[in-house]
Motif scaffolding. Structure first.
Motif, mmCIF file in Angstrom:
data_model
loop_
_atom_site.group_PDB
_atom_site.id
_atom_site.type_symbol
_atom_site.label_atom_id
_atom_site.label_comp_id
_atom_site.label_asym_id
_atom_site.label_seq_id
_atom_site.Cartn_x
_atom_site.Cartn_y
_atom_site.Cartn_z
ATOM 1 N N MET A 44 58.181 90.284 92.107
ATOM 2 C CA MET A 44 58.812 89.888 90.855
ATOM 3 C C MET A 44 58.110 88.639 90.343
ATOM 4 S SD MET A 44 62.757 88.875 89.892
ATOM 5 C CE MET A 44 63.429 90.518 90.117
ATOM 6 N N PHE A 45 57.564 88.748 89.148
ATOM 7 C CA PHE A 45 56.762 87.653 88.597
ATOM 8 C C PHE A 45 57.060 87.594 87.107
ATOM 9 C CE2 PHE A 45 53.036 85.587 86.890
ATOM 10 C CZ PHE A 45 52.576 84.742 87.883
ATOM 11 N N ASN A 46 57.874 86.629 86.720
ATOM 12 C CA ASN A 46 58.240 86.491 85.312
ATOM 13 C C ASN A 46 58.702 85.064 85.049
ATOM 14 O OD1 ASN A 46 61.014 86.302 86.108
ATOM 15 N ND2 ASN A 46 61.176 88.532 86.083
ATOM 16 N N LEU A 47 59.083 84.805 83.816
ATOM 17 C CA LEU A 47 59.477 83.454 83.420
ATOM 18 C C LEU A 47 60.843 83.046 83.967
ATOM 19 C CD1 LEU A 47 58.090 83.561 79.793
ATOM 20 C CD2 LEU A 47 57.506 81.828 81.512
ATOM 21 N N LEU A 48 61.575 83.990 84.513
ATOM 22 C CA LEU A 48 62.854 83.652 85.133
ATOM 23 C C LEU A 48 62.656 83.062 86.525
ATOM 24 C CD1 LEU A 48 64.849 86.856 84.163
ATOM 25 C CD2 LEU A 48 65.078 84.593 83.132
ATOM 26 N N VAL B 293 69.847 80.905 80.304
ATOM 27 C CA VAL B 293 68.606 81.558 79.871
ATOM 28 C C VAL B 293 68.225 81.181 78.442
ATOM 29 C CG1 VAL B 293 67.430 83.811 79.767
ATOM 30 C CG2 VAL B 293 69.300 83.479 81.351
ATOM 31 N N GLN B 294 69.170 80.674 77.675
ATOM 32 C CA GLN B 294 68.938 80.487 76.235
ATOM 33 C C GLN B 294 67.762 79.561 75.900
ATOM 34 O OE1 GLN B 294 69.728 82.429 74.195
ATOM 35 N NE2 GLN B 294 71.874 82.999 74.090
ATOM 36 N N PRO B 295 67.586 78.405 76.562
ATOM 37 C CA PRO B 295 66.427 77.558 76.211
ATOM 38 C C PRO B 295 65.094 78.294 76.393
ATOM 39 C CG PRO B 295 68.015 76.307 77.498
ATOM 40 C CD PRO B 295 68.469 77.731 77.537
ATOM 41 N N LEU B 296 64.972 79.041 77.468
ATOM 42 C CA LEU B 296 63.751 79.817 77.704
ATOM 43 C C LEU B 296 63.597 80.910 76.645
ATOM 44 C CD1 LEU B 296 61.297 80.724 79.345
ATOM 45 C CD2 LEU B 296 62.871 81.954 80.873
ATOM 46 N N GLY C 39 51.317 96.647 73.013
ATOM 47 C CA GLY C 39 51.120 95.611 72.002
ATOM 48 C C GLY C 39 50.916 94.227 72.611
ATOM 49 N N ALA C 40 51.068 94.123 73.950
ATOM 50 C CA ALA C 40 50.796 92.855 74.633
ATOM 51 C C ALA C 40 49.309 92.655 74.886
ATOM 52 C CB ALA C 40 51.552 92.822 75.967
ATOM 53 N N LEU C 41 48.494 93.682 74.632
ATOM 54 C CA LEU C 41 47.055 93.619 74.902
ATOM 55 C C LEU C 41 46.278 93.227 73.651
ATOM 56 C CD1 LEU C 41 46.769 96.934 76.962
ATOM 57 C CD2 LEU C 41 46.986 94.605 77.868
ATOM 58 N N ASP C 42 45.049 92.768 73.880
ATOM 59 C CA ASP C 42 44.071 92.475 72.818
ATOM 60 C C ASP C 42 44.480 91.315 71.910
ATOM 61 O OD1 ASP C 42 42.525 94.499 73.886
ATOM 62 O OD2 ASP C 42 43.384 96.027 72.588
ATOM 63 N N TRP C 43 45.217 90.385 72.439
ATOM 64 C CA TRP C 43 45.473 89.081 71.834
ATOM 65 C C TRP C 43 45.896 88.182 73.006
ATOM 66 C CZ3 TRP C 43 50.322 86.552 71.906
ATOM 67 C CH2 TRP C 43 51.383 87.334 72.401
ATOM 68 N N ARG C 44 46.021 86.897 72.771
ATOM 69 C CA ARG C 44 46.424 86.036 73.873
ATOM 70 C C ARG C 44 47.108 84.780 73.377
ATOM 71 N NH1 ARG C 44 40.404 84.003 75.592
ATOM 72 N NH2 ARG C 44 39.950 82.916 73.662
ATOM 73 N N LEU C 45 47.965 84.283 74.230
ATOM 74 C CA LEU C 45 48.587 82.995 73.989
ATOM 75 C C LEU C 45 47.556 81.892 74.187
ATOM 76 C CD1 LEU C 45 51.788 83.683 76.096
ATOM 77 C CD2 LEU C 45 51.768 83.356 73.608
ATOM 78 N N GLU C 46 47.729 80.780 73.474
ATOM 79 C CA GLU C 46 46.860 79.625 73.695
ATOM 80 C C GLU C 46 47.245 78.950 75.015
ATOM 81 O OE1 GLU C 46 44.364 78.863 71.838
ATOM 82 O OE2 GLU C 46 44.765 80.353 70.275
ATOM 83 N N GLU C 47 46.318 78.196 75.558
ATOM 84 C CA GLU C 47 46.547 77.563 76.861
ATOM 85 C C GLU C 47 47.772 76.656 76.823
ATOM 86 O OE1 GLU C 47 44.156 74.836 80.152
ATOM 87 O OE2 GLU C 47 43.143 75.547 78.343
ATOM 88 N N GLU C 48 47.931 75.887 75.747
ATOM 89 C CA GLU C 48 49.087 74.984 75.684
ATOM 90 C C GLU C 48 50.402 75.758 75.549
ATOM 91 O OE1 GLU C 48 47.090 75.038 71.558
ATOM 92 O OE2 GLU C 48 46.494 74.993 73.678
ATOM 93 N N GLU C 49 50.345 76.957 74.966
ATOM 94 C CA GLU C 49 51.544 77.785 74.860
ATOM 95 C C GLU C 49 51.953 78.314 76.231
ATOM 96 O OE1 GLU C 49 51.011 79.553 70.320
ATOM 97 O OE2 GLU C 49 50.057 80.591 72.002
ATOM 98 N N VAL C 50 50.968 78.708 77.022
ATOM 99 C CA VAL C 50 51.246 79.157 78.388
ATOM 100 C C VAL C 50 51.868 78.016 79.190
ATOM 101 C CG1 VAL C 50 50.216 80.006 80.542
ATOM 102 C CG2 VAL C 50 49.425 80.894 78.339
ATOM 103 N N GLU C 51 51.335 76.821 79.014
ATOM 104 C CA GLU C 51 51.860 75.667 79.744
ATOM 105 C C GLU C 51 53.290 75.345 79.326
ATOM 106 O OE1 GLU C 51 48.952 72.691 78.920
ATOM 107 O OE2 GLU C 51 47.529 73.438 80.420
ATOM 108 N N ARG C 52 53.603 75.507 78.047
ATOM 109 C CA ARG C 52 54.983 75.271 77.578
ATOM 110 C C ARG C 52 55.942 76.280 78.209
ATOM 111 N NH1 ARG C 52 56.033 72.350 72.570
ATOM 112 N NH2 ARG C 52 57.846 73.696 72.342
ATOM 113 N N ASP D 29 55.408 77.852 81.057
ATOM 114 C CA ASP D 29 55.492 77.495 82.481
ATOM 115 C C ASP D 29 56.549 76.419 82.702
ATOM 116 O OD1 ASP D 29 53.400 79.247 82.849
ATOM 117 O OD2 ASP D 29 51.907 77.707 83.339
ATOM 118 N N ALA D 30 56.548 75.434 81.822
ATOM 119 C CA ALA D 30 57.489 74.310 81.967
ATOM 120 C C ALA D 30 58.927 74.735 81.723
ATOM 121 C CB ALA D 30 57.096 73.187 81.007
ATOM 122 N N ALA D 31 59.115 75.751 80.881
ATOM 123 C CA ALA D 31 60.467 76.214 80.548
ATOM 124 C C ALA D 31 60.995 77.239 81.542
ATOM 125 C CB ALA D 31 60.474 76.817 79.145
#
Length: 423
Positions: free
Chosen positions: A237-241, A298-301, A346-359, A361-363
């Motif tokens: 299990m690997f997700n933002l939760l 879960v709401q802030p995330l 639709g999750a393919l062929d685009w990407r989040l910016e590095e700072e967005e991934v870090e945000r 991760d922090a949440a």
């Protein structure tokens, strides 16, 4: 049908000492001359380099078939009931023919083997379609799993289970053979050695783990090496939760160090990180009950994911899947409809910016199945062993019922014919 193009490879400096792509900010480099946030998602090689015999996915996404079982029992266990043959065929053909998705994940424990049977039927139909149309798709990559039930103790039991899975799938060798859980009275090394022996005989092309933590990954890799094999991937299990969990972070680091690709199941948290989540829907989500979290937790995330979804013009699910890919993992998505299948790719062929991934991760929250006490994981093995017995009983009863109906119909037909001959 057209052949989906292979996606651009990462540069050599983005690989570790086994030739595997590292997880790092390298994933977020903008390709030369590409528009901001738009690029071709790189291919992923599981557990090695293509030159070293690793399995390459041209589209780094997998489809889980846990809810593709056919039995009466599946109809009771699966929320929404069993999927029809038409629905599964529609989803499979959409993903394979239109989007070039290769990786499909199943298990002997999914529907007591009926998920494997259904996937085998769909692959057989694809082979026929390819022959008729002269198509040239990348071949499907099939992962299935051995379940160390309490009734299984010997290496021979794994041999028989793999042979049965391959037969149901219509394969001479499974592409990836996973050990479904490390929890069993026999040590994990016992099952890894048995799986490695089968791989050495050509019955499986690569070996995988499932639900293994950092220490178990190390042990499994060491045992596989003793038998001339490697561990290609670890399905967890690997997700933002759960990304805030120290146990998950440690497992991610060890997998990266040892060249083990993470296959991320439940990447959208069973719907907790998707749109239109009401309290009523929340109350039906099993993972929330197991983790003891509330909707307010879960709401802030969710708000952070929604903000990024609006910024990129994507769905919340697509943001979560893209975040998974940015971490070098392969998201495993369960699809119950054509709409869900289309949304997933639709999750393919685009990407989040590095700072967005870090945000994100922090949440992230810190819920993780890897941190559960052994007794709770042991209860899972007891439960799943009983479930497998129930599947066997269910299939036996269905077979008896089907034979009874056939005999009844045959008897009625014979009686009608006899009656028709009476003057």
């Amino acid at each position: 049908m057209t052949t989906p193009a292979l996606h651009a490879e990462l540069p050599l400096e983005a690989r570790d000492n086994r030739g595997n792509r590292r997880h790092a900010a390298l994933w977020h480099r903008k390709p030369s001359g590409s528009a901001s946030g738009v690029f071709a998602t790189p291919a992923v090689t599981l557990g090695g380099s293509p030159e070293g015999g690793g399995i390459t996915l041209s589209r780094p996404i997998g489809i889980g078939t846990m809810q593709w079982g056919r039995t009466w029992l599946d109809g009771k266990l699966n929320r929404g009931g069993n999927l029809s043959e038409h629905a599964c065929r529609e989803i499979y053909q959409e993903l394979r023919y239109k989007h070039g998705v290769q990786f499909f994940d199943t298990a002997e424990g999914y529907g007591g083997g009926t998920s494997e049977e259904r996937l085998g039927d769909l692959m057989a139909q694809e082979r026929q379609d390819a022959t008729d149309a002269g198509a040239n798709l990348h071949p499907p990559i099939i992962g299935t799993k051995f379940l160390p039930q309490l009734a299984r103790w010997t290496k021979w039991s794994l041999h028989r289970a793999l042979a049965a899975s391959n037969a149901r799938l219509g394969l001479q060798a499974s592409d990836i053979y996973f050990i479904h859980t490390p929890v069993h009275p026999m040590p994990l090394e016992h099952w890894v050695a048995a799986a490695a022996r089968e791989a050495n005989k050509g019955h499986a092309k690569a070996l995988g783990l499932s639900n293994c933590n950092a220490e178990q990954v190390k042990r499994a890799c060491a045992e596989a090496k003793r038998h001339g094999q490697t561990i290609a991937c670890n399905q967890i299990m690997f997700n933002l939760l759960c990304y805030g969990s120290p146990a998950l972070r440690e497992t991610e680091a060890v997998c990266r160090e040892l060249g083990v690709t993470i296959i991320a199941y439940s990447p959208i948290g069973q719907g907790l990180l998707t749109r239109d989540l009401t309290q009523e829907k929340f109350d039906t989500i099993r993972v929330a009950k197991m983790a003891g979290i509330s909707l307010a937790d879960v709401q802030p995330l969710r708000q952070e994911v929604q903000r990024l979804a609006e910024r990129h013009g994507k769905s919340m699910a697509q943001v979560c899947l893209n975040w998974t890919i940015c971490h070098g993992a392969v998201p495993l998505v369960g699809c119950r409809s054509l709409a869900q299948a289309r949304d997933s790719v639709g999750a393919l062929d685009w990407r989040l910016e590095e700072e967005e991934v870090e945000r994100l991760d922090a949440a992230a929250l810190s819920m993780s199945t890897l941190a559960k006490p052994k007794w709770r994981r042991g209860l899972f093995v007891v439960f799943i062993s009983l479930l497998m017995l129930s599947y066997k009983a269910s299939r036996a009863l269905e077979a008896v019922f089907s034979r009874s109906l056939w005999r009844s119909g045959w008897a009625k037909g014979s009686a009608a014919k006899s009656k028709g001959r009476v003057p």
